[in-house]
Design a protein around this motif. Structure first.
Motif, PDB file in Angstrom:
ATOM      1  N   ARG A   1      -9.238   5.352  -6.570  1.00 27.04           N
ATOM      2  CA  ARG A   1     -10.216   4.356  -6.112  1.00 27.04           C
ATOM      3  C   ARG A   1      -9.524   3.050  -5.756  1.00 27.04           C
ATOM      4  NH1 ARG A   1     -14.492   5.540 -10.715  1.00 27.04           N
ATOM      5  NH2 ARG A   1     -15.463   7.376  -9.814  1.00 27.04           N
ATOM      6  N   GLN A   2      -8.579   2.649  -6.597  1.00 29.36           N
ATOM      7  CA  GLN A   2      -7.838   1.420  -6.312  1.00 29.36           C
ATOM      8  C   GLN A   2      -7.077   1.534  -4.989  1.00 29.36           C
ATOM      9  OE1 GLN A   2      -5.448   1.091  -9.849  1.00 29.36           O
ATOM     10  NE2 GLN A   2      -6.965  -0.178 -10.931  1.00 29.36           N
ATOM     11  N   LEU A   3      -6.468   2.684  -4.757  1.00 27.91           N
ATOM     12  CA  LEU A   3      -5.740   2.904  -3.493  1.00 27.91           C
ATOM     13  C   LEU A   3      -6.690   2.875  -2.296  1.00 27.91           C
ATOM     14  CD1 LEU A   3      -3.054   5.634  -4.287  1.00 27.91           C
ATOM     15  CD2 LEU A   3      -2.658   3.303  -3.466  1.00 27.91           C
ATOM     16  N   VAL A   4      -7.832   3.496  -2.449  1.00 25.95           N
ATOM     17  CA  VAL A   4      -8.821   3.500  -1.362  1.00 25.95           C
ATOM     18  C   VAL A   4      -9.281   2.075  -1.079  1.00 25.95           C
ATOM     19  CG1 VAL A   4     -11.176   4.204  -0.748  1.00 25.95           C
ATOM     20  CG2 VAL A   4      -9.566   5.876  -1.682  1.00 25.95           C
ATOM     21  N   GLU A   5      -9.529   1.320  -2.131  1.00 26.93           N
ATOM     22  CA  GLU A   5      -9.953  -0.067  -1.978  1.00 26.93           C
ATOM     23  C   GLU A   5      -8.854  -0.904  -1.333  1.00 26.93           C
ATOM     24  OE1 GLU A   5     -11.469  -3.254  -5.135  1.00 26.93           O
ATOM     25  OE2 GLU A   5     -12.364  -1.258  -5.413  1.00 26.93           O
TER      26      GLU A   5
ATOM     27  N   LEU B   1       0.835  -1.204   0.000  1.00 26.32           N
ATOM     28  CA  LEU B   1       0.000   0.000   0.000  1.00 26.32           C
ATOM     29  C   LEU B   1       0.869   1.253   0.000  1.00 26.32           C
ATOM     30  CD1 LEU B   1      -2.825   1.262   0.170  1.00 26.32           C
ATOM     31  CD2 LEU B   1      -2.667   1.063   2.657  1.00 26.32           C
ATOM     32  N   LYS B   2       1.912   1.232   0.803  1.00 28.00           N
ATOM     33  CA  LYS B   2       2.807   2.383   0.868  1.00 28.00           C
ATOM     34  C   LYS B   2       3.490   2.608  -0.482  1.00 28.00           C
ATOM     35  CE  LYS B   2       6.758   4.270   3.289  1.00 28.00           C
ATOM     36  NZ  LYS B   2       7.977   3.992   3.981  1.00 28.00           N
TER      37      LYS B   2
ATOM     38  N   LYS C   1       3.990   5.725  -5.412  1.00 25.94           N
ATOM     39  CA  LYS C   1       4.014   5.726  -6.878  1.00 25.94           C
ATOM     40  C   LYS C   1       2.922   6.645  -7.423  1.00 25.94           C
ATOM     41  CE  LYS C   1       3.783   2.680 -10.877  1.00 25.94           C
ATOM     42  NZ  LYS C   1       3.551   1.333 -11.370  1.00 25.94           N
ATOM     43  N   PHE C   2       1.744   6.549  -6.820  1.00 29.70           N
ATOM     44  CA  PHE C   2       0.636   7.408  -7.251  1.00 29.70           C
ATOM     45  C   PHE C   2       0.989   8.882  -7.041  1.00 29.70           C
ATOM     46  CE2 PHE C   2      -3.250   9.777  -6.161  1.00 29.70           C
ATOM     47  CZ  PHE C   2      -3.901   9.704  -7.383  1.00 29.70           C
TER      48      PHE C   2
ATOM     49  N   GLN D   1      -7.684   8.402 -15.387  1.00 30.95           N
ATOM     50  CA  GLN D   1      -6.748   7.413 -14.848  1.00 30.95           C
ATOM     51  C   GLN D   1      -6.400   7.742 -13.388  1.00 30.95           C
ATOM     52  OE1 GLN D   1      -3.218   7.039 -17.229  1.00 30.95           O
ATOM     53  NE2 GLN D   1      -2.820   4.951 -16.527  1.00 30.95           N
ATOM     54  N   ARG D   2      -6.275   9.028 -13.073  1.00 25.34           N
ATOM     55  CA  ARG D   2      -5.985   9.451 -11.699  1.00 25.34           C
ATOM     56  C   ARG D   2      -7.121   9.018 -10.774  1.00 25.34           C
ATOM     57  NH1 ARG D   2      -6.025  14.937 -11.832  1.00 25.34           N
ATOM     58  NH2 ARG D   2      -4.074  14.925 -12.984  1.00 25.34           N
TER      59      ARG D   2
END
Length: 172
Positions: free
Chosen positions: A96-100, A72-73, A78-79, A90-91
């Motif tokens: 959303r992927q990070l939140v998930e 996750l870190k 990277k994000f 894409q952002r």
């Protein structure tokens, strides 16, 4: 009336003095012991074995949770680096992927902690039950009238924790 009052006062003082003498004699026979439960949990072989057992039982899951945290870190860093150059769509998708991913990590971490705490409480309860049996044996053998496990202050001469530890570590 004064004679009655004097006689009453003398009798009262005599009865009070006799009562205090009887209490002092009884108090000398009253034995109190104290057991430091924290020391039992730290120093008893049974408690150390339980701790080792828990570490072995939960080490794999703990590593999984740590790996998820590291992933996750890394993904978050990277994000942060790439987000200024990413198209809006894409952002948003990556956010959303990070939140998930974060939600999944939080859930797994919470489940791990709850399971660990539950098992730890079970193991400590087992140690405490064994310790209480040994405390009772020591109290009966040495004729203690009262053994306490929690106190704000206790005179060290009343501490029987070493005897209980010896009994716990010596028994199978």
């Amino acid at each position: 009336m004064k004679t009655f009052s004097r006689l009453f006062n003398r009798r009262f003082l005599l009865v009070t003095a006799l009562g205090l003498a009887a209490f002092a004699a009884t108090a000398q026979d009253f034995r109190i012991g104290f057991v430091n439960t924290d020391r039992i949990f730290r120093e008893a072989n049974l408690a150390k074995a339980a701790q080792t057992k828990l570490e072995q039982e939960f080490s794999r899951r703990e590593k999984e949770v740590q790996n998820l945290a590291a992933q996750l870190k890394t993904a978050s860093e990277k994000f942060e680096r790439e987000s200024p150059t990413l198209p809006d769509a894409q952002r948003v998708t990556r956010q959303r992927q990070l939140v998930e991913q974060d939600r999944d990590f939080q859930r797994k971490q919470r489940e791990f902690q709850e399971d660990l705490n539950l098992r730890k409480n079970e193991e400590l309860q087992s140690v405490l039950e064994r310790a209480n049996r040994v405390i009772k044996q020591v109290a009966e053998a040495e004729k203690y009238d009262l053994v306490i496990q929690e106190a704000v202050y206790i005179n060290p001469k009343h501490d029987i924790t070493d005897k209980v530890l010896s009994g716990l570590n010596g028994s199978k």
